[in-house]
Design an enzyme around this catalytic site. Structure first.
Site, short mmCIF file in Angstrom:
data_model
loop_
_atom_site.label_atom_id
_atom_site.label_comp_id
_atom_site.label_asym_id
_atom_site.label_seq_id
_atom_site.Cartn_x
_atom_site.Cartn_y
_atom_site.Cartn_z
N TRP A 149 0.81 -1.20 0.00
CA TRP A 149 0.00 0.00 0.00
C TRP A 149 0.85 1.27 0.00
O TRP A 149 0.43 2.32 -0.50
CB TRP A 149 -0.94 0.02 1.21
CG TRP A 149 -0.26 -0.03 2.55
CD1 TRP A 149 0.07 -1.13 3.27
CD2 TRP A 149 0.19 1.09 3.32
NE1 TRP A 149 0.70 -0.79 4.45
CE2 TRP A 149 0.78 0.57 4.51
CE3 TRP A 149 0.15 2.47 3.15
CZ2 TRP A 149 1.33 1.38 5.49
CZ3 TRP A 149 0.70 3.29 4.13
CH2 TRP A 149 1.28 2.75 5.29
N TRP A 164 -5.43 4.84 2.40
CA TRP A 164 -4.69 3.67 1.92
C TRP A 164 -4.60 2.60 2.99
O TRP A 164 -4.75 1.41 2.71
CB TRP A 164 -3.30 4.09 1.43
CG TRP A 164 -3.33 4.48 -0.01
CD1 TRP A 164 -3.46 5.73 -0.53
CD2 TRP A 164 -3.30 3.59 -1.13
NE1 TRP A 164 -3.50 5.68 -1.90
CE2 TRP A 164 -3.40 4.37 -2.30
CE3 TRP A 164 -3.18 2.21 -1.27
CZ2 TRP A 164 -3.38 3.83 -3.59
CZ3 TRP A 164 -3.16 1.66 -2.54
CH2 TRP A 164 -3.26 2.46 -3.68
#
Length: 479
Positions: A361, A384
């Site tokens: 991520w 995220w």
């Protein structure tokens, strides 16, 4: 004595907390309006984020010129820059600025305060960027919230500050004589930080800047879109979101002005949802302030051992919008050409990268940081980590968005897809969401050959889902 107003991500004269206090306390003193470019914040490989921000600075500078005010733009290492300024203006004894609570900005502010103390300058710093400070809402035992819903209940009841009414008239301000000229001698500092014209897309080149443009956008949203915000905000083909985040990112518009504009509007589910989004903005700022390593480390420790695949070719295809999943590709191409992405699509594309492709991520967050014209560190990092199931109050790790289902639900007619993936414009609304399953006869009839005109799927979603769940469970077991 001379006072400095140090502008950062608050590029406005209206409702600017630090400027308001400066004018109340030191309007009789000569004033320098300053913007400092810190080289440690810049990268050679900059994108729309940096270009848009410094375009806003350039516009703000021109706004001040029209009022007979010069914005002094200095570039260099922080301590060296302010020491040099003190040598040039030894009578400078006060500096005003709006502080940052998180990330690079907080670290810079701590460094700056030490520098000002050594220089004998009094620093006046204020909270300005959020409706409620990161430290203001806590549990009864003094600890911070990790779940949004109980945080929001307190947030709703918490008294919000009103916009500052600044009586700003440049004719009443004593500007430093040598700073008062309206010439463009330091414009080069900004020009070098902007993308070359040939690298700009039409959408980026046509962006509007400044408080006037921001307030027009705010008025349009409140008048025409707020009441239906909850019903339209998830559909990227519709104008259902405010798109005010770009102006909040640069400070061309204050968050208090946005909140105050929404309050008098007629009660509706749309208004309720919009105000809740403002609370999410404060929540993510609080999370980042209480988890300062959040940009590099997952908040949930047992997801620190995920075996990320990090396939570079797949990462590139994701960035370029060539995954073979139309809703993902349309979203990524929107980001690549406009510097903006619809919020629903941010969740879908982030889930696809982290869960389907098992790509870290942090790589996705870094790419969004480069591209987004409305990049806000706390919200982007929080988003995220939410999608990757590594953050606070995040989506469960076994909940993985199906890009085909999401496409059918939020772009049912394929209108948005066709806008950014025009090679699929001949497909019907039933065919467009996953063209790879169409038989060759239909592909030939529609003039869309998968593998030639449009890429094959980068991965099988059902297989990838099982792999992701296994990777997350393995990380938990290792912890």
């Amino acid at each position: 004595m001379t006072s400095i107003m140090w502008f950062r991500r608050d590029l406005r004269l209206e409702d600017n907390t630090a400027l308001n206090h400066l004018l109340k306390n030191h309007h009789d003193n000569p004033i320098i309006f300053l913007f400092h470019i810190n080289p440690s914040q810049l990268t050679d490989n900059f994108g729309f984020n940096q270009h848009t921000f410094f375009s806003a600075v350039k516009h703000f500078k021109h706004q001040l010129v029209e009022k007979g005010i010069k914005l002094l733009i200095l570039q260099g290492e922080l301590e060296k820059t302010f020491k040099s300024l003190k040598e040039q203006y030894p009578e400078w004894d006060n500096i005003y600025f709006n502080e940052d609570e998180t990330g690079f900005g907080a670290k810079r502010d701590r460094e700056a305060l030490a520098v000002f103390t050594n220089l004998g300058v009094t620093a006046h710093h204020f909270s300005d960027h959020y409706l409620i400070d990161a430290s203001s809402i806590v549990k009864d035992n003094g600890s911070y919230y990790k779940v949004f819903t109980p945080y929001f209940k307190k947030w709703e009841a918490f008294e919000k500050r009103k916009p500052n009414i600044i009586q700003f008239k440049s004719s009443n301000i004593r500007l430093r004589p040598s700073i008062q000229a309206t010439g463009e001698d330091n414009m080069g500092n900004l020009t070098d930080l902007l993308l070359p014209q040939e690298k700009l897309t039409k959408e980026i080149a046509q962006l509007n800047f400044g408080t006037v443009s921001a307030k027009k956008a705010l008025h349009d949203f409140i008048t025409n879109h707020l009441s239906n915000y909850d019903k339209k905000r998830d559909f990227p083909a519709q104008s259902g979101t405010s798109k005010l985040s770009r102006f909040l990112r640069t400070g061309e518009l204050s968050i208090r002005t946005v909140f105050e504009a929404a309050l008098p509007a007629k009660d509706s589910s749309g208004k309720e949802s919009f105000i809740k989004e403002l609370a999410w903005r404060d929540f993510y700022n609080m999370i980042y302030a209480t988890h300062p390593n959040q940009q590099k480390e997952p908040i949930i420790p047992y997801f620190s051992h995920i075996h990320w695949v990090n396939d570079e070719s797949q990462f590139k295809r994701w960035k370029d919008g060539l995954t073979g999943y139309p809703i993902i590709d349309a979203a990524m191409r929107q980001l690549k050409t406009t510097g903006w992405m619809h919020n629903r699509l941010r969740m879908i594309t982030a889930s696809f990268l982290t869960k389907d492709l098992l790509i870290d991520w942090r790589l996705g967050e870094s790419y969004f940081k480069k591209q987004l014209i409305d990049y806000d560190p706390a919200s982007n990092i929080g988003g995220w980590q939410w999608a990757a199931s590594t953050g606070t109050d995040a989506v469960p790790y076994f909940r993985i968005f199906n890009p085909i289902t999401q496409s059918k639900k939020f772009d049912p007619s394929g209108t948005f897809i066709k806008q950014y993936v025009p090679e699929l414009k001949t497909l019907s609304e039933k065919e467009i969401h996953f063209p790879s399953i169409l038989d060759m006869q239909i592909q030939q009839k529609r003039h869309v050959i998968v593998g030639k005109d449009y890429p094959e799927p980068i991965i099988d979603h059902q297989w990838a889902r099982k792999r992701a769940v296994a990777a997350y469970e393995e990380s938990k077991d290792r912890f």
